[in-house]
Design an enzyme around this catalytic site. Structure first.
Site, mmCIF file in Angstrom:
data_model
loop_
_atom_site.group_PDB
_atom_site.id
_atom_site.type_symbol
_atom_site.label_atom_id
_atom_site.label_comp_id
_atom_site.label_asym_id
_atom_site.label_seq_id
_atom_site.Cartn_x
_atom_site.Cartn_y
_atom_site.Cartn_z
ATOM 1 N N HIS A 82 0.850 -1.185 0.000
ATOM 2 C CA HIS A 82 0.000 0.000 0.000
ATOM 3 C C HIS A 82 0.884 1.233 0.000
ATOM 4 C CE1 HIS A 82 -3.465 2.554 0.883
ATOM 5 N NE2 HIS A 82 -2.659 3.217 1.702
ATOM 6 N N ASP A 161 -14.702 2.874 8.317
ATOM 7 C CA ASP A 161 -13.605 3.665 7.748
ATOM 8 C C ASP A 161 -14.067 4.427 6.517
ATOM 9 O OD1 ASP A 161 -10.737 4.394 7.183
ATOM 10 O OD2 ASP A 161 -11.289 3.326 5.353
ATOM 11 N N ARG A 168 -13.381 13.198 6.065
ATOM 12 C CA ARG A 168 -12.171 13.808 6.607
ATOM 13 C C ARG A 168 -11.609 14.917 5.742
ATOM 14 N NH1 ARG A 168 -8.576 9.039 7.834
ATOM 15 N NH2 ARG A 168 -6.988 10.628 8.124
ATOM 16 N N SER A 183 -7.033 3.907 9.394
ATOM 17 C CA SER A 183 -7.742 3.826 8.120
ATOM 18 C C SER A 183 -7.044 2.842 7.180
ATOM 19 C CB SER A 183 -7.819 5.219 7.493
ATOM 20 O OG SER A 183 -8.387 5.142 6.207
ATOM 21 N N LYS A 187 -8.378 -1.423 6.405
ATOM 22 C CA LYS A 187 -8.680 -1.929 5.059
ATOM 23 C C LYS A 187 -7.740 -3.064 4.670
ATOM 24 C CE LYS A 187 -8.707 2.316 3.623
ATOM 25 N NZ LYS A 187 -8.911 3.644 3.008
#
Lengths: 443, 443
Positions: A82, A161, A168, A183, A187
């Protein structure tokens, strides 16, 4: 327990309990609280912070607010990568098939672009027919069959989330280390991983402005992973200027195909191999990072990585001919205009933030989540900081649908690219490596 | 300028400019921003604070987001009193006619009860026929004619404050000194005052828990008033236990009538005279506080104050017979049950917060702004802290519509009233006086 009481306690700096975070996450997922209460809580979290125990509790509560990818049938280790998002960061598109070609399953759930950062899903959707909205069951079957999948977050994954994240940006509550960590991890942990590599961007256009905050973020995510027996390796990589030479959507896919064929620009290739090597080691497909790198290089040179990408594209409904002739298959811009150096000198900066905003101005990005994207729009950069250039030399090509867009692209590059006389020392591409063993300085 | 950028700047501790606060207030009044953005901004204001310049800018922006009472035809000085809210605090109802009877106009805009604090409007509405929703033009005409009016906040007055105020309870953003100061002063300045007396409650049930915060609030409001050439005097008064003996709505009106007839409990009479004396001096109707007190006492003893109240009730549609025989005119409870001392001893506490919540449990208060009130419900207290009592002695009477409500009232008093053996020293009723000249300790 009422949400108002919990807002008041977080406002006063209290640490909330696991039960209280569960109450919050489930209520948010169920839409039980008005948006304004959620927004007030988010701001209190930004300004009061969360303890590590709270960050873990929030992660767990958001993870359990939804479903997970069921990969119990997949025997292979499952490792994902990620990135916190950058400009020209198309690494995932080549990395997933490359790592899968080396025997480590990659169940990748990605996002869309927003603001100045691009999104993997938008890039993939420039391949005609490519579907990113698979169900979790379909995605699990595809991982079992070909070893990788690249999909978008579904409504089933971490819905708490999803709702917090959507609020946000508008409430200026993005730059909070615990919220970012929870967050990302809620995920990623829904992917049933046995290992995770995180690429945290530093420099211009990074989420957190200070290096110490990014290291703290990295350590927090490593700690959360350890709690779930999912080892996490974090690399801090520079995002002062775009990664690779192509910035946009379709042109980034073409650059990935070049990489998968053994080419591609050196920075993109280096970062992809570094991240991939960590993934292979985490996935027990290589004993050391250098052995892993050799294996990845062989998969690129021997065609196995490109072949895996072909399988991936075909499995998700895309035209596999993109692997043979991307220029023919991918959408083409109506106009491609040069941007020329305004003077002799040395390129001082190709500001990632400025280029990213320029892509949105060209129509290739979006300002709001429901914006439509022109996949053919973007920039090709022909120079990077430190290059000596001559007045009138073409330093970039602007791809866009019409003259107005091209003009907006010109204005963006006028601001983003600066030319001066000083020599420029490039920052290291990767500066730090953070694992459960600690922080290692690399650059 | 976008609201998101302003939220981010306040989040980071910046002071916003006058223009920026105007942008916020006008946007809030116009409903231009989603609630969640307003809530995030409020929480950032609570945790980052506002400078005095910002508090003034917010006050001015909220004031100018709406209309003001036009009292340019009223020759008399115009002075109002505002209290931060307490239990049994019915001072306004007697004070407005009393001060008006002494030649100072009182254009009073009051609020409704919420949570544990009662509201002047609710109390007045227990007088059959009494209307509190006059237009600003009607209110101005009444002040011109009889020297006083008692109405609710209209949609025209400080609409930005109205919307922020409505959101602050649910978002736990009430206890912030600058927000409280701006909210009070933006409404009071819309009354075109030449002077203002503020009764800031201290002790159990006060908005701000610490004395230094209350003094800071007082000084901030004095400074704001000075900016508008409206001298402000603040008295800090104790609210550990209820003011007077009656707590509810109709029974509090009856207690005010007793006060206007020259009677009433000593604490209620003392606070009313102290606040009234400040008002007369601010309104140039008396040279000193002691001369002012004499004048007020004469208006009570001579019947002028009661006569002014009769005019006020009649002008606003209420039954003026309430001045002669309140017990006949006001609504009566179905049940009035005694609460008895559980042991011999000394009353240690009659907790204002507990009594206030008990009134709500009886049906005499409201938890949400649209709650309906039973005007006849309430408590009559027959003892105050320090009183020596015997087991079985009736210390309070519970007024309610049915046995279930009475039982809830019993439970509330069981928790609110404590009896022990130690002697009790009562705190001073008024502890501090704050003006432009500084803070004076009184108690």
């Amino acid at each position: 327990m009422t949400i108002r009481d919990l807002i008041a306690r977080k406002r006063d700096g209290d640490a909330l309990s696991d039960d209280e975070w569960r109450f919050i996450a489930h209520g948010v997922a169920a839409g039980a609280f008005p948006d304004y209460q959620v927004a007030a809580l988010l701001m209190a979290c930004v300004l009061r912070g969360l303890t590590s125990a709270e960050t873990l509790a929030l992660t767990d509560a958001m993870l359990k607010s939804g479903s997970s990818l069921d990969l119990s049938h997949v025997a292979a280790p499952r490792v994902d990568k990620h990135s916190t998002g950058g400009v020209g960061d198309k690494v995932s598109i080549a990395l997933a098939p490359l790592v899968a070609a080396c025997g480590v399953a990659v169940p990748m759930i990605s996002g869309r672009g927003l603001g100045h950062t691009g999104g993997t899903l938008d890039k993939l959707e420039s391949i005609p027919g490519f579907l990113t909205q698979l169900s979790l069951a379909e995605a699990a079957r595809q991982v079992e069959r070909i070893g990788c999948v690249m999909i978008g977050q579904t409504a089933e994954i971490a819905p708490a989330d999803r709702k917090l994240y959507a609020m946000r940006d508008a409430t200026a509550t993005v730059p909070a280390m615990p919220l970012i960590a929870a967050s990302i991890m809620s995920k990623k942990l829904a992917e049933s991983l046995t290992g995770l590599v995180l690429d945290v961007k530093t420099g211009i256009g990074a989420f957190l402005p200070r290096l110490e905050d990014e290291i703290a973020l990295a350590r927090e995510m490593v700690a959360i992973g350890a709690h779930y027996r999912c080892p996490v390796v974090v690399l801090l990589s520079n995002m002062d200027f775009p990664l690779g030479r192509e910035c946009g959507n379709a042109n980034e896919v073409a650059e990935c195909v070049a990489l998968l064929k053994g080419g591609g620009p050196p920075d993109l290739r280096e970062l992809t191999l570094r991240l991939g090597a960590e993934m292979l080691v985490l996935g027990h497909a290589a004993p050391t990072l250098s052995a892993a790198t050799e294996r990845l290089e062989a998969a690129l040179a021997g065609g196995a990585a490109l072949e895996k990408f072909r399988q991936l594209v075909a499995a998700q409904g895309g035209d596999p001919a993109v692997c043979d002739d991307p220029a023919r298959v991918l959408p083409k811009p109506a106009l491609s205009e040069p941007w020329r150096a305004p003077r002799d000198g040395v390129v001082q900066q190709v500001n990632a933030l400025g280029v990213g905003r320029g892509i949105t101005a060209l129509g290739g990005g979006r300002e709001t989540m429901d914006g439509v994207i022109d996949h053919a729009a973007g920039f090709t950069l022909h120079a990077i900081p430190g290059d000596r250039v001559a007045k009138g030399q073409v330093l970039a090509t602007i791809h866009a649908a019409d003259a107005g867009r091209v003009q907006a692209g010109h204005a963006a590059l006028d601001a983003a690219i600066t030319i001066g006389d000083s020599p420029v020392t490039l920052p290291p591409l990767i500066s730090h490596r953070i694992t459960a063993d600690g922080v290692e300085r690399i650059g």
